[in-house]
Design an enzyme around this catalytic site. Structure first.
Site, short mmCIF file in Angstrom:
data_model
loop_
_atom_site.label_atom_id
_atom_site.label_comp_id
_atom_site.label_asym_id
_atom_site.label_seq_id
_atom_site.Cartn_x
_atom_site.Cartn_y
_atom_site.Cartn_z
N LYS A 1 -23.13 -19.58 61.48
CA LYS A 1 -24.49 -19.63 60.94
C LYS A 1 -24.73 -18.49 59.95
CE LYS A 1 -26.23 -21.73 65.20
NZ LYS A 1 -26.97 -21.47 66.47
N ILE B 1 -36.28 -23.27 62.91
CA ILE B 1 -36.80 -22.26 61.97
C ILE B 1 -36.39 -22.66 60.55
CG2 ILE B 1 -36.74 -19.83 61.29
CD1 ILE B 1 -35.94 -19.15 64.16
#
Length: 410
Positions: free
Chosen positions: A176, A107
């Protein structure tokens, strides 16, 4: 090629020379020492895919940047711990430090936040950032399997490591999230400031209750801008079945961004695996080949603001609470009183009778604990935890309370 320049792999460093990698690397120079490769005058870009916050990965990346080499990495742990210092080094040398593959796999969320949304003020970024956990929760819901069974299957299929702690306890998601928050809000990375809960405590009873209440359970990373600072949290979350994030299943990842001009954007796709990582790495290499050099976090490292942590215990929202309550006079009244003392209003109370075992007596004792589910209206983390602490001390419950936050994502 789309970059307008030829890109060639000229050298490789790895532990095992004999391993079949699916491509012919016999024409490449071989380095046993990745730091030596990073300093080689024969390369323009050093691609680091070793992993780990310290050791060879850190030493090689620092060596490459110091030598004026561009760096592409998928190493979220390294950036979560040393990202600001590495970004400053890259800027001093006039080179890129790109890391699209470090968060959400294929993504393009790093590029979206850093470049496409540069004119927006981001209020919140959240999403499913770990495919292992999403796979486990999906299997638990669809097939009524236990957490332990689904984890073992994930390990068999290669979705989870032999030691799955980093994934299932939420630390992978936390790393993340800290990177996404730094780009979204312009603050310094502080992975240690992320509130982290994993999915070990989720049971089939919680999955079934969520389904009946119109929710699905997902492990979410949520970073928000608040009046008192920035909130970063990772935990199991009940989300409405109608929300886009609830419909993301299996090993797929999804990231949502809420900003002033664009409103809400939701991106979903493969969050892990060789192909997804390769796609993100090649995107970063192509940018460098085109001469597109942007700040690592979308602004100079020196311009990143000190991280101001909002108090997690001040978080407001609704909560799902599952209690194992001894079936005796006064138990429910005591629990309701503790909730009221902490200013907590209950939207619903559901008592779920346990299905009797085949070897259970025909008439169970009145004291046998029974599952009770409470759904609260919006309240604070502090109020909920104080009430549950008092309820535990009162002795009316047989095991530790289960608490899952409810987020009303549209």
């Amino acid at each position: 090629m789309r970059s307008g320049r030829m890109i060639a792999v000229t050298a490789v460093a790895a532990r095992d020379r004999s391993r079949d990698r699916g491509v012919d690397v016999s024409d490449c120079a071989w380095f046993d020492d990745p730091v030596a490769l990073a300093r080689s005058p024969e390369i323009d870009v050093f691609v680091e895919l070793m992993g780990g916050a310290e050791g060879a990965a850190r030493e090689a990346v620092e060596a490459a940047l110091a030598a004026g080499k561009h760096v592409v990495t998928a190493n979220k742990a390294l950036l979560a711990r040393h990202g600001a210092a590495l970004a400053a080094l890259a800027e001093a040398q006039g080179v890129s430090l790109n890391f699209e593959a470090a968060a959400a796999g294929g993504i393009p969320i790093i590029k979206t936040l850093r470049e496409s949304l540069a004119g927006n003020r981001v209020a919140r970024v959240y999403g499913i950032l770990n495919g292992t956990c999403n796979y486990i929760l999906t299997r638990m819901e669809r097939e009524g399997l236990s957490f332990e069974t689904c984890l073992a299957e994930a390990q068999r299929l290669g979705y989870a490591e032999a030691d799955p702690t980093f994934d299932i306890d939420g630390f992978d998601t936390a790393h993340k999230l800290s990177l996404l928050a730094a780009i979204a809000f312009g603050n310094r990375i502080d992975a240690d400031a992320v509130y982290v809960e994993g999915i070990r405590s989720i049971t089939t009873a919680d999955i079934e209750a969520a389904d009946e209440l119109g929710y699905r359970i997902k492990l979410l990373g949520v970073a928000s801008r608040t009046d008192t600072g920035f909130e970063q949290r990772v935990h199991p979350t009940m989300v409405p079945k109608s929300s886009p994030i609830a419909r993301v299943d299996g090993v797929t990842n999804a990231v949502a961004v809420e900003a002033d001009f664009v409103g809400r954007l939701v991106l979903s796709g493969p969050g892990a695996g060789g192909d997804a990582t390769a796609s993100a790495v090649m995107s970063d290499i192509a940018d460098i080949a085109r001469g597109d050099i942007v700040g690592t976090f979308g602004r100079p490292a020196s311009a990143l603001e000190p991280y101001r942590q909002a108090a997690m215990r001040a978080h407001e929202g609704g909560y799902y609470i599952r209690l194992s309550v001894y079936d005796r006079p006064g138990a429910f009244a005591s629990i309701a009183q503790r909730m009221a003392e902490n200013g907590i209003s209950l939207e619903s109370i559901v008592q779920r009778r346990r299905a009797p075992r085949a070897d259970a007596p025909e008439h169970p004792t009145p004291m046998a604990p029974q599952p009770v589910i409470l759904i609260t209206y919006d309240t604070t983390e502090a109020q909920i935890k104080d009430a549950l602490d008092r309820i535990s001390v009162d002795g009316h419950i047989a095991e530790r309370p289960q608490m899952i936050r409810i987020e009303q994502f549209a």
